[in-house]
Design a protein around this motif. Structure first.
Motif, PDB file in Angstrom:
ATOM      1  N   GLY A 184       0.823  -1.209   0.000  1.00 55.02           N
ATOM      2  CA  GLY A 184       0.000   0.000   0.000  1.00 55.02           C
ATOM      3  C   GLY A 184       0.854   1.254   0.000  1.00 55.02           C
ATOM      4  N   TYR A 185       1.963   1.205   0.735  1.00 54.22           N
ATOM      5  CA  TYR A 185       2.884   2.346   0.798  1.00 54.22           C
ATOM      6  C   TYR A 185       3.459   2.632  -0.595  1.00 54.22           C
ATOM      7  CZ  TYR A 185       6.740   5.308   2.465  1.00 54.22           C
ATOM      8  OH  TYR A 185       7.618   6.354   2.683  1.00 54.22           O
ATOM      9  N   VAL A 186       3.890   1.568  -1.263  1.00 58.69           N
ATOM     10  CA  VAL A 186       4.482   1.711  -2.604  1.00 58.69           C
ATOM     11  C   VAL A 186       3.444   2.246  -3.595  1.00 58.69           C
ATOM     12  CG1 VAL A 186       5.459   0.459  -4.576  1.00 58.69           C
ATOM     13  CG2 VAL A 186       6.264  -0.033  -2.251  1.00 58.69           C
ATOM     14  N   LYS A 187       2.240   1.713  -3.525  1.00 55.53           N
ATOM     15  CA  LYS A 187       1.182   2.159  -4.452  1.00 55.53           C
ATOM     16  C   LYS A 187       0.870   3.635  -4.248  1.00 55.53           C
ATOM     17  CE  LYS A 187      -3.456   1.025  -6.086  1.00 55.53           C
ATOM     18  NZ  LYS A 187      -4.667   0.191  -5.892  1.00 55.53           N
ATOM     19  N   ALA A 188       0.771   4.054  -2.989  1.00 53.80           N
ATOM     20  CA  ALA A 188       0.491   5.464  -2.692  1.00 53.80           C
ATOM     21  C   ALA A 188       1.605   6.359  -3.207  1.00 53.80           C
ATOM     22  CB  ALA A 188       0.305   5.653  -1.189  1.00 53.80           C
ATOM     23  N   LEU A 189       2.839   5.907  -3.044  1.00 51.16           N
ATOM     24  CA  LEU A 189       3.986   6.689  -3.499  1.00 51.16           C
ATOM     25  C   LEU A 189       4.032   6.748  -5.022  1.00 51.16           C
ATOM     26  CD1 LEU A 189       6.518   8.273  -2.805  1.00 51.16           C
ATOM     27  CD2 LEU A 189       7.756   6.111  -2.560  1.00 51.16           C
ATOM     28  N   GLU A 190       3.672   5.645  -5.645  1.00 52.72           N
ATOM     29  CA  GLU A 190       3.618   5.574  -7.106  1.00 52.72           C
ATOM     30  C   GLU A 190       2.640   6.613  -7.660  1.00 52.72           C
ATOM     31  OE1 GLU A 190       2.199   1.820  -9.044  1.00 52.72           O
ATOM     32  OE2 GLU A 190       4.375   1.459  -9.069  1.00 52.72           O
ATOM     33  N   ASN A 191       1.491   6.709  -7.000  1.00 52.33           N
ATOM     34  CA  ASN A 191       0.449   7.639  -7.441  1.00 52.33           C
ATOM     35  C   ASN A 191       0.781   9.093  -7.131  1.00 52.33           C
ATOM     36  OD1 ASN A 191      -1.127   5.513  -8.355  1.00 52.33           O
ATOM     37  ND2 ASN A 191      -2.240   5.313  -6.423  1.00 52.33           N
ATOM     38  N   GLY A 192       1.612   9.306  -6.106  1.00 48.24           N
ATOM     39  CA  GLY A 192       1.838  10.673  -5.651  1.00 48.24           C
ATOM     40  C   GLY A 192       3.200  11.271  -5.879  1.00 48.24           C
ATOM     41  N   LYS A 193       4.164  10.486  -6.366  1.00 42.02           N
ATOM     42  CA  LYS A 193       5.532  11.032  -6.400  1.00 42.02           C
ATOM     43  C   LYS A 193       5.743  12.125  -7.451  1.00 42.02           C
ATOM     44  CE  LYS A 193       8.273   7.653  -9.090  1.00 42.02           C
ATOM     45  NZ  LYS A 193       9.414   8.351  -9.661  1.00 42.02           N
ATOM     46  N   ALA A 194       4.773  12.275  -8.365  1.00 45.83           N
ATOM     47  CA  ALA A 194       4.873  13.360  -9.345  1.00 45.83           C
ATOM     48  C   ALA A 194       4.729  14.732  -8.696  1.00 45.83           C
ATOM     49  CB  ALA A 194       3.817  13.186 -10.429  1.00 45.83           C
ATOM     50  N   MET A 195       4.260  14.773  -7.441  1.00 44.92           N
ATOM     51  CA  MET A 195       4.132  16.072  -6.765  1.00 44.92           C
ATOM     52  C   MET A 195       5.495  16.678  -6.438  1.00 44.92           C
ATOM     53  SD  MET A 195       2.913  15.145  -2.888  1.00 44.92           S
ATOM     54  CE  MET A 195       3.571  13.702  -2.047  1.00 44.92           C
ATOM     55  N   PHE A 196       6.540  15.844  -6.390  1.00 45.83           N
ATOM     56  CA  PHE A 196       7.862  16.351  -6.030  1.00 45.83           C
ATOM     57  C   PHE A 196       8.510  17.085  -7.195  1.00 45.83           C
ATOM     58  CE2 PHE A 196       7.339  12.715  -3.086  1.00 45.83           C
ATOM     59  CZ  PHE A 196       7.452  13.405  -1.894  1.00 45.83           C
ATOM     60  N   THR A 197       9.164  18.194  -6.893  1.00 38.02           N
ATOM     61  CA  THR A 197       9.898  18.915  -7.932  1.00 38.02           C
ATOM     62  C   THR A 197      11.132  18.093  -8.302  1.00 38.02           C
ATOM     63  OG1 THR A 197      11.327  20.157  -6.420  1.00 38.02           O
ATOM     64  CG2 THR A 197       9.176  21.131  -6.926  1.00 38.02           C
ATOM     65  N   PRO A 198      11.604  18.192  -9.542  1.00 38.37           N
ATOM     66  CA  PRO A 198      12.795  17.432  -9.928  1.00 38.37           C
ATOM     67  C   PRO A 198      14.100  18.088  -9.489  1.00 38.37           C
ATOM     68  CG  PRO A 198      11.955  18.629 -11.826  1.00 38.37           C
ATOM     69  CD  PRO A 198      10.983  18.871 -10.701  1.00 38.37           C
ATOM     70  N   ASP A 199      14.017  19.372  -9.120  1.00 35.94           N
ATOM     71  CA  ASP A 199      15.255  20.130  -8.907  1.00 35.94           C
ATOM     72  C   ASP A 199      15.230  21.073  -7.700  1.00 35.94           C
ATOM     73  OD1 ASP A 199      13.411  21.939  -9.861  1.00 35.94           O
ATOM     74  OD2 ASP A 199      14.404  22.230 -11.800  1.00 35.94           O
ATOM     75  N   GLY A 200      14.140  21.095  -6.955  1.00 35.18           N
ATOM     76  CA  GLY A 200      14.078  21.961  -5.770  1.00 35.18           C
ATOM     77  C   GLY A 200      13.736  23.405  -6.054  1.00 35.18           C
ATOM     78  N   VAL A 201      13.453  23.722  -7.322  1.00 37.90           N
ATOM     79  CA  VAL A 201      13.165  25.112  -7.709  1.00 37.90           C
ATOM     80  C   VAL A 201      11.693  25.441  -7.437  1.00 37.90           C
ATOM     81  CG1 VAL A 201      13.099  26.755  -9.636  1.00 37.90           C
ATOM     82  CG2 VAL A 201      14.979  25.110  -9.454  1.00 37.90           C
ATOM     83  N   MET A 202      11.467  26.618  -6.911  1.00 39.74           N
ATOM     84  CA  MET A 202      10.104  27.089  -6.655  1.00 39.74           C
ATOM     85  C   MET A 202       9.351  27.264  -7.973  1.00 39.74           C
ATOM     86  SD  MET A 202       7.703  28.213  -4.623  1.00 39.74           S
ATOM     87  CE  MET A 202       8.432  28.598  -3.015  1.00 39.74           C
ATOM     88  N   PRO A 203       8.162  26.651  -8.123  1.00 40.21           N
ATOM     89  CA  PRO A 203       7.356  26.877  -9.338  1.00 40.21           C
ATOM     90  C   PRO A 203       7.034  28.369  -9.472  1.00 40.21           C
ATOM     91  CG  PRO A 203       6.462  25.077  -8.027  1.00 40.21           C
ATOM     92  CD  PRO A 203       7.513  25.728  -7.187  1.00 40.21           C
ATOM     93  N   GLU A 204       7.182  28.893 -10.656  1.00 34.63           N
ATOM     94  CA  GLU A 204       7.070  30.341 -10.873  1.00 34.63           C
ATOM     95  C   GLU A 204       5.731  30.912 -10.423  1.00 34.63           C
ATOM     96  OE1 GLU A 204       7.697  33.581 -14.504  1.00 34.63           O
ATOM     97  OE2 GLU A 204       8.312  31.489 -14.779  1.00 34.63           O
ATOM     98  N   ASP A 205       4.640  30.194 -10.694  1.00 33.02           N
ATOM     99  CA  ASP A 205       3.322  30.716 -10.348  1.00 33.02           C
ATOM    100  C   ASP A 205       2.875  30.326  -8.936  1.00 33.02           C
ATOM    101  OD1 ASP A 205       3.101  27.998 -10.953  1.00 33.02           O
ATOM    102  OD2 ASP A 205       1.021  28.189 -11.599  1.00 33.02           O
ATOM    103  N   GLY A 206       3.681  29.513  -8.250  1.00 32.42           N
ATOM    104  CA  GLY A 206       3.285  28.963  -6.962  1.00 32.42           C
ATOM    105  C   GLY A 206       3.040  29.967  -5.833  1.00 32.42           C
ATOM    106  N   PRO A 207       4.007  30.838  -5.549  1.00 29.82           N
ATOM    107  CA  PRO A 207       3.829  31.763  -4.435  1.00 29.82           C
ATOM    108  C   PRO A 207       2.557  32.607  -4.531  1.00 29.82           C
ATOM    109  CG  PRO A 207       6.119  31.728  -5.087  1.00 29.82           C
ATOM    110  CD  PRO A 207       5.374  30.924  -6.116  1.00 29.82           C
TER     111      PRO A 207
END
Length: 337
Positions: free
Chosen positions: A280-303
Motif C-alpha cells: 500500500g505504501y508503494v502504491k500510494a507513493l507511485e500515485n503521488g511522487k509526481a508532486m515532487f519537484t525534480p530540482d528543488g526550484v520554486m514553481p514560478e506561479d506557486g507563491p
C-alpha cells in the motif's frame, strides 16, 4: 632550561592545547544542524528521511539531526525559538510569518502540490462538499498548521464563515484514524500513508483530492508549492556554506525520486513507515511522487497561488503588503552540485 621553567612551560603548553581542543570540540558541536520535520513518516516529507538514508548529508560533510514533530506549526515554533535551524514543512508558513513581521524563506522546494486529501467518515454520507462542513468537527494536524489553512480556505471558498465549523487538532496516522473511528471528527485533512489505510478499511472516502498537480489546480486555482526546507532568513545569510550543502543533498535526493521507481524509493525508507503494508505504501507513493519537484526550484506561479489562498481567510495576511520575493530563494538550488 631550569626545571621550574620547564614545568611552567609544559603546564602552559598543556593548558593551551586543552583550550584549543575544547574550542575545536565546541566548534565541531556547533556544526550540527537540527531540522524539525512535520511528521517525517508522511510521504509528503519523504525527501528528509530519504536524504539521510542515501547518505547525502554525510557526502556533504554535514552533521544533520532530523527531529520529528507531527504538526508543522509546532516545528515552525521550534525554529523561531532557535531550537532548530530549519523545518521541513509547508511553504505557506513563510508567507504567514511575514504577515507577522518574521522573515523565513524556502531554500529548497520539495513539492508543487500539497499531497493532502480531505477524508470524510463513512458514517457521514451527508457531507458531499466543503459547503457541508457547517456544524462539523474537522480534523487538522494542529491549529495554525497548513492542513488548518487549507481547511479554512475550502470552507470559506464554499460560502462558510470560520465560526461555522470547528478545527480539531488530531495529528496524523493512528491519532487521525482514531478520531474518525470515535466520531471526534466527521472529516479531516491528512496525507499518505494515512489516506490509503483509511480507504482500505472503508472507514472513510475521499472528498477533495490534492495529491496531484492537476487535482491541486482544480481545487486551489494553481500550482501550490507545499513541502519545503524553510529557514530563518537571517540564519541563511549567516550560514551560506552550510545552506548550500543542504541544498546539494536535497537536490540530489529529488533527482533520485525523479529517476527511481516507487518500489526502489520505498526500499530505502525505514520499514515502520509502511505501517505493516508495504504494498500500500508503494502504491500510494507511485500515485503521488509526481508532486515532487525534480530540482528543488520554486514553481514560478506557486507563491501567488499560496498568497491568494491565505488571503481568502487569514487575518495575518489580509491587508498586509507581502513581499513574495523574500519568502523563498532559488540561489542555492540553482548552484547545487
Amino acid at each position: 632550561m631550569h626545571p621550574s621553567r620547564v614545568f611552567i612551560y609544559s603546564a602552559g603548553l598543556a593548558l593551551t592545547m586543552t583550550a584549543s581542543s575544547l574550542c575545536a570540540t565546541a566548534a565541531q558541536a556547533a556544526e550540527k544542524i537540527s531540522i524539525m520535520v512535520g511528521g517525517y513518516e508522511k510521504q509528503i516529507y519523504l525527501p528528509a528521511k530519504l536524504a539521510e538514508a542515501l547518505g547525502y548529508f554525510k557526502d556533504e560533510d554535514l552533521d544533520v539531526e532530523l527531529l520529528n514533530e507531527p504538526a508543522g506549526v509546532d516545528a515552525e515554533n521550534e525554529m523561531l525559538s532557535g531550537a532548530v535551524q530549519g523545518v521541513v514543512g509547508f511553504y505557506d508558513h513563510c508567507i504567514d510569518l511575514q504577515g507577522k513581521g518574521k522573515f523565513v524563506e524556502s531554500v529548497v522546494q520539495f513539492s508543487q502540490a500539497p499531497g493532502e486529501v480531505e477524508l470524510v467518515s463513512s458514517k457521514h454520507q451527508e457531507i458531499k462538499s466543503a459547503a457541508d462542513f457547517k456544524g462539523k468537527n474537522l480534523g487538522v494536524t494542529g491549529l495554525g498548521s497548513s492542513t488548518n489553512f487549507l481547511t479554512q480556505y475550502l470552507a470559506v471558498k464554499n460560502g462558510l464563515k470560520l465560526g461555522d465549523f470547528t478545527s480539531v487538532p488530531v495529528g496524523a496516522g493512528q491519532t487521525f484514524i482514531a478520531a474518525i473511528q470515535q466520531d471526534a471528527i466527521q472529516a479531516g485533512m491528512t496525507t499518505e500513508p494515512t489516506i490509503s489505510r483509511m480507504l482500505k478499511t472503508g472507514e472513510a472516502k475521499v472528498l477533495i483530492d490534492m495529491r496531484t498537480i492537476a487535482g491541486t489546480k482544480a481545487v486551489l486555482g494553481g500550482t501550490y508549492p507545499a513541502a519545503s526546507l524553510y529557514m530563518d532568513a537571517a540564519w541563511v545569510d549567516a550560514h551560506k556554506e552550510e545552506v548550500q550543502k543542504l541544498a546539494n543533498a536535497f537536490v540530489k535526493t529529488l533527482h533520485f525520486i525523479n529517476t527511481h521507481s516507487a518500489s526502489e524509493i520505498a526500499d530505502k525508507m525505514p520499514s515502520d513507515f509502511y505501517v505493516g503494508d508495504k504494498e500500500g505504501y508503494v502504491k500510494a507513493l507511485e500515485n503521488g511522487k509526481a508532486m515532487f519537484t525534480p530540482d528543488g526550484v520554486m514553481p514560478e506561479d506557486g507563491p501567488k497561488t499560496v498568497l491568494a489562498v491565505l488571503s481568502e481567510f487569514s487575518k495575518n495576511v489580509q491587508g498586509k503588503s507581502i513581499d513574495l520575493s523574500k519568502t523563498y530563494t532559488t540561489e542555492f538550488v540553482m548552484n547545487a552540485k
